[in-house]
Design an enzyme around this catalytic site. Structure first.
Site, mmCIF file in Angstrom:
data_model
loop_
_atom_site.group_PDB
_atom_site.id
_atom_site.type_symbol
_atom_site.label_atom_id
_atom_site.label_comp_id
_atom_site.label_asym_id
_atom_site.label_seq_id
_atom_site.Cartn_x
_atom_site.Cartn_y
_atom_site.Cartn_z
ATOM 1 C CB CYS A 28 31.970 49.895 46.767
ATOM 2 S SG CYS A 28 31.919 51.609 46.114
ATOM 3 C CE1 TYR A 45 28.855 37.638 42.607
ATOM 4 C CE2 TYR A 45 30.238 37.091 40.978
ATOM 5 C CZ TYR A 45 29.719 38.025 41.953
ATOM 6 O OH TYR A 45 30.277 39.329 41.609
ATOM 7 N NE ARG A 120 36.814 44.383 38.309
ATOM 8 C CZ ARG A 120 36.606 43.804 39.120
ATOM 9 N NH1 ARG A 120 35.203 43.305 39.095
ATOM 10 N NH2 ARG A 120 37.111 43.336 40.241
ATOM 11 N NE ARG A 126 37.867 33.198 42.706
ATOM 12 C CZ ARG A 126 37.205 34.691 43.014
ATOM 13 N NH1 ARG A 126 35.968 34.802 42.975
ATOM 14 N NH2 ARG A 126 37.886 35.622 43.417
ATOM 15 C CE1 TYR A 153 40.671 40.361 41.715
ATOM 16 C CE2 TYR A 153 38.419 39.720 41.111
ATOM 17 C CZ TYR A 153 39.574 39.870 42.125
ATOM 18 O OH TYR A 153 39.321 39.084 43.124
ATOM 19 C CG ASP A 245 35.652 43.634 47.353
ATOM 20 O OD1 ASP A 245 35.100 44.243 46.199
ATOM 21 O OD2 ASP A 245 35.721 42.475 47.578
#
Ligand code: 0GY
Length: 293
Positions: A28, A45, A120, A126, A153, A245
């Site tokens: 999360c 974003y 990470r 993207r 990821y 998530d």
């Protein structure tokens, strides 16, 4: 917040599935609030704020005991919001940071003392600009003395190219969201089988059986994702993690109801032993064992 950004569900249902006591939401995020913890200038974003108080209220609403909070790309390598949430939660949360290559041993130790247990590496184009592999390999060496692991990821089409690098990391790795399979191709397709083989051949590789809301072709019904997650839970019961998530950045198909996401768990982990491994034993071993904090 971006004009087309979907905020998280404002009134998630109570799950029908009773989460076992001590369960961990192992994926999360916290976002902002931007006024206190601004988003990174190079972000791809801008989300809606999703502060720690709301994350921990959701934890209690869904019946979880603990969280693993993952630094998201919109905060870049500024882990302030993450560290603030870890500080606030005390022993009830652990963190996965994103760090710059020039981070010092003292800075890493300070993060460790606040509850960070992993970094990470993000390969999703993207979300981030490409980072050269040598940079990641350097970070992998810097975190080794702390016993941290690496969360990666990537998307299914990148697995083949990334495999030698993942092996070269030579540390415990957790792959986000099952390596993002294309569920239209089915469990038997070579792409997903390549991922299964990777885990079969490398006992240091774990995965999160998370994000049916991102992978499904029929939202908000997640049944098409179940066979993928269930295959991994049954084949690798001691190397799987589950997470909400929340707050679900970059969703465009629908706003997931977190209660309904929790209700997928009994479908992917059908026995009490599998549920306990997925929700308690595995995340506790990875993030809380033998730690003073
Ligand atoms: C996720 C998935 C996404 C975003 C990020 O770091 C991030 O911004 O991880 C995504 O857009 O697929 O795990 O939250």
């Amino acid at each position: 917040m971006d004009a087309d950004y979907l905020p998280f569900h404002d009134n998630p249902s109570k799950p029908a599935f009773s989460v076992p006591e001590g369960a961990v939401d192992a994926h999360c995020h916290v976002f902002g609030p931007a006024e206190t913890f601004p988003y990174h200038p190079k972000r791809k974003y801008t989300p809606c704020d999703a502060p720690k108080e709301q994350l921990f209220a959701l934890r209690d609403h869904l019946g979880f005991a603990r969280n693993v909070i993952v630094q998201a790309s919109c905060h870049g390598t500024d882990n302030a919001a993450l560290l603030d949430a870890l500080q606030y939660a005390g022993n009830l949360a652990r963190g996965v940071a994103v760090v710059d290559p020039d981070i010092t041993a003292d800075e890493l130790q300070a993060m460790h003392n606040t509850g960070v247990r992993a970094v990470r590496f993000n390969f999703v184009k993207r979300l981030v600009d490409t980072t050269p592999k040598e940079i990641f390999l350097g970070i992998a060496e810097k975190i080794r003395p702390l016993g941290w692991h690496i969360v990666v990821y990537f998307e299914t089409q990148d697995l083949e190219e990334l495999t030698p690098f993942l092996i070269q990391l030579n540390t415990l790795i957790v792959v986000d969201h099952m390596g993002r399979p294309d569920v239209s191709k089915g469990v038997g397709h070579e792409d997903f089988q390549r991922f299964v083989t990777l885990l079969e051949e490398h006992e240091n590789i774990w995965t999160k059986v998370s994000c049916p809301e991102r992978l499904t072709l029929n939202p908000p019904n997640y049944d098409d994702v179940v066979p993928f997650a269930r295959t991994l839970v049954e084949r690798f019961p001691n190397r799987v993690l589950w997470g909400t998530d929340w707050p679900h950045p970059n969703m465009n198909s629908h706003i997931p109801d977190d209660g309904k996401l929790v209700d997928v768990i009994p479908k992917i982990a059908p026995t009490p032993d599998l549920k306990k491994a997925l929700l308690i034993d595995n995340p506790m071993r990875l993030y809380w064992q033998n730690q003073t904090r």
